[in-house]
Write a protein that holds these residues in place. Structure first.
Motif, PDB file in Angstrom:
ATOM      1  N   ASN A  13      39.023  11.936 -14.192  1.00  0.00           N
ATOM      2  CA  ASN A  13      39.459  11.091 -13.082  1.00  0.00           C
ATOM      3  C   ASN A  13      39.462  11.825 -11.753  1.00  0.00           C
ATOM      4  O   ASN A  13      39.860  11.275 -10.729  1.00  0.00           O
ATOM      5  CB  ASN A  13      40.824  10.451 -13.372  1.00  0.00           C
ATOM      6  CG  ASN A  13      41.979  11.443 -13.384  1.00  0.00           C
ATOM      7  OD1 ASN A  13      41.837  12.610 -13.007  1.00  0.00           O
ATOM      8  ND2 ASN A  13      43.134  10.975 -13.818  1.00  0.00           N
ATOM      9  N   CYS A  15      36.641  12.872 -10.475  1.00  0.00           N
ATOM     10  CA  CYS A  15      35.290  12.712  -9.927  1.00  0.00           C
ATOM     11  C   CYS A  15      35.336  12.084  -8.532  1.00  0.00           C
ATOM     12  O   CYS A  15      34.322  12.056  -7.839  1.00  0.00           O
ATOM     13  CB  CYS A  15      34.421  11.883 -10.871  1.00  0.00           C
ATOM     14  SG  CYS A  15      35.037  10.212 -11.179  1.00  0.00           S
ATOM     15  N   SER A 132      41.871   4.707  -7.570  1.00  0.00           N
ATOM     16  CA  SER A 132      41.292   4.619  -8.910  1.00  0.00           C
ATOM     17  C   SER A 132      42.398   4.565  -9.959  1.00  0.00           C
ATOM     18  O   SER A 132      42.328   3.775 -10.917  1.00  0.00           O
ATOM     19  CB  SER A 132      40.383   5.825  -9.155  1.00  0.00           C
ATOM     20  OG  SER A 132      39.888   5.834 -10.466  1.00  0.00           O
ATOM     21  N   GLU A 234      34.595   4.717 -15.418  1.00  0.00           N
ATOM     22  CA  GLU A 234      35.690   5.535 -14.922  1.00  0.00           C
ATOM     23  C   GLU A 234      36.980   4.728 -14.771  1.00  0.00           C
ATOM     24  O   GLU A 234      38.069   5.291 -14.670  1.00  0.00           O
ATOM     25  CB  GLU A 234      35.342   6.194 -13.581  1.00  0.00           C
ATOM     26  CG  GLU A 234      35.042   5.242 -12.437  1.00  0.00           C
ATOM     27  CD  GLU A 234      33.563   4.910 -12.319  1.00  0.00           C
ATOM     28  OE1 GLU A 234      33.146   4.486 -11.217  1.00  0.00           O
ATOM     29  OE2 GLU A 234      32.830   5.091 -13.322  1.00  0.00           O
ATOM     30  N   ARG A 237      38.823   2.946 -19.249  1.00  0.00           N
ATOM     31  CA  ARG A 237      39.051   4.115 -20.085  1.00  0.00           C
ATOM     32  C   ARG A 237      40.469   4.067 -20.611  1.00  0.00           C
ATOM     33  O   ARG A 237      41.318   3.356 -20.095  1.00  0.00           O
ATOM     34  CB  ARG A 237      38.829   5.415 -19.292  1.00  0.00           C
ATOM     35  CG  ARG A 237      39.534   5.424 -17.939  1.00  0.00           C
ATOM     36  CD  ARG A 237      39.502   6.762 -17.276  1.00  0.00           C
ATOM     37  NE  ARG A 237      40.293   7.697 -18.057  1.00  0.00           N
ATOM     38  CZ  ARG A 237      40.314   9.022 -17.811  1.00  0.00           C
ATOM     39  NH1 ARG A 237      39.569   9.528 -16.871  1.00  0.00           N
ATOM     40  NH2 ARG A 237      41.062   9.804 -18.543  1.00  0.00           N
TER      41      ARG A 237
END
Length: 238
Positions: A13, A15, A132, A234, A237
């Motif tokens: 996570n 990224c 995110s 992403e 998950r």
């Protein structure tokens, strides 16, 4: 030239972070070795740190008033763990247990805040990570609430495929042993109801077991049950 043997790459996570931002994050990390079954933090502890998993796995759980454990997240190498709103002096509303011997980078909020003040590009990347994290949480609650326990189970199996899956032709092997108790704790159901739902999926030839591991044979069927919105991997998950 960077030495790939000595420099970690942002993945998991993290990224969301550019190479420069991730390198800055590495500089302020304090290394810690955490044994299996230890805790990064407990529910109610002051949320004054983030934790980067260099090696290992961590599960984040919430305990109900009745003592039942709910598994909220399963983190692995490359993931950043902790409160996604780190600057309000809050308490942790969940616990983080180490599932196997792990190498952890500990990041103090004071050091993190200094990085954010000094580097606007890092601040933007950190906001991406927060966004995110919130999106993962929102999609999980959507899947758990909207399509009943069968939808929640199918969504969880899809997330496990995206996190631990290994394609084998038209099948996907989830290469971590996940017990029926784990699945029940992930979706807030009883173990018995998970047994029944998995039995139904096996009868429909959607899943099977191989050496104690779950194999997904019909991903499309699982997607139909939970009305899958085909979120990026992403986000979708465990």
């Amino acid at each position: 030239m960077r030495n790939p043997a000595n420099v970690m790459e942002a993945h998991g996570n993290t990224c969301c972070f550019s190479e420069a931002s991730f390198n800055r994050l590495q500089v302020i990390m304090k290394d810690r070795v955490m044994p299996e079954s230890s805790h990064l933090f407990w529910e109610g502890d002051t949320a004054d740190k983030l934790f980067y998993i260099k090696r290992g796995r961590v599960k984040v759980t919430k305990t109900t008033d009745e003592g039942k454990e709910l598994i909220l997240y399963m983190y692995q190498s490359g993931d950043l763990v902790g409160q996604a709103d780190p600057f309000f002096g809050t308490k942790h509303s969940f616990s983080a247990e180490v599932l196997e011997d792990s190498d952890i980078g500990v990041i103090d909020h004071t050091d993190l805040e200094l990085l954010i003040c000094q580097h606007c590009d890092f601040a933007i990347d950190f906001m991406k990570w927060m966004g995110s994290h919130h999106r993962i949480t929102q999609t999980k609650f959507r899947d758990l609430m909207m399509y009943g326990k069968p939808g929640a189970l199918c969504s969880t199996l899809i997330r496990l495929c995206n996190t631990y899956g290994e394609p084998h032709g038209d099948r996907i092997l989830i290469h971590k042993k996940i017990t029926h108790t784990d699945l029940s704790n992930m979706i807030g159901a009883t173990r018995e109801s998970v047994n029944r739902m998995l039995s139904d999926l096996r009868k429909k030839n959607a899943v099977e077991y191989e050496n104690g591991m779950i194999v997904v044979k019909d991903l499309e069927m699982l997607q139909n049950v939970c009305h899958c919105e085909l979120c990026p991997r992403e986000i979708c998950r465990i």
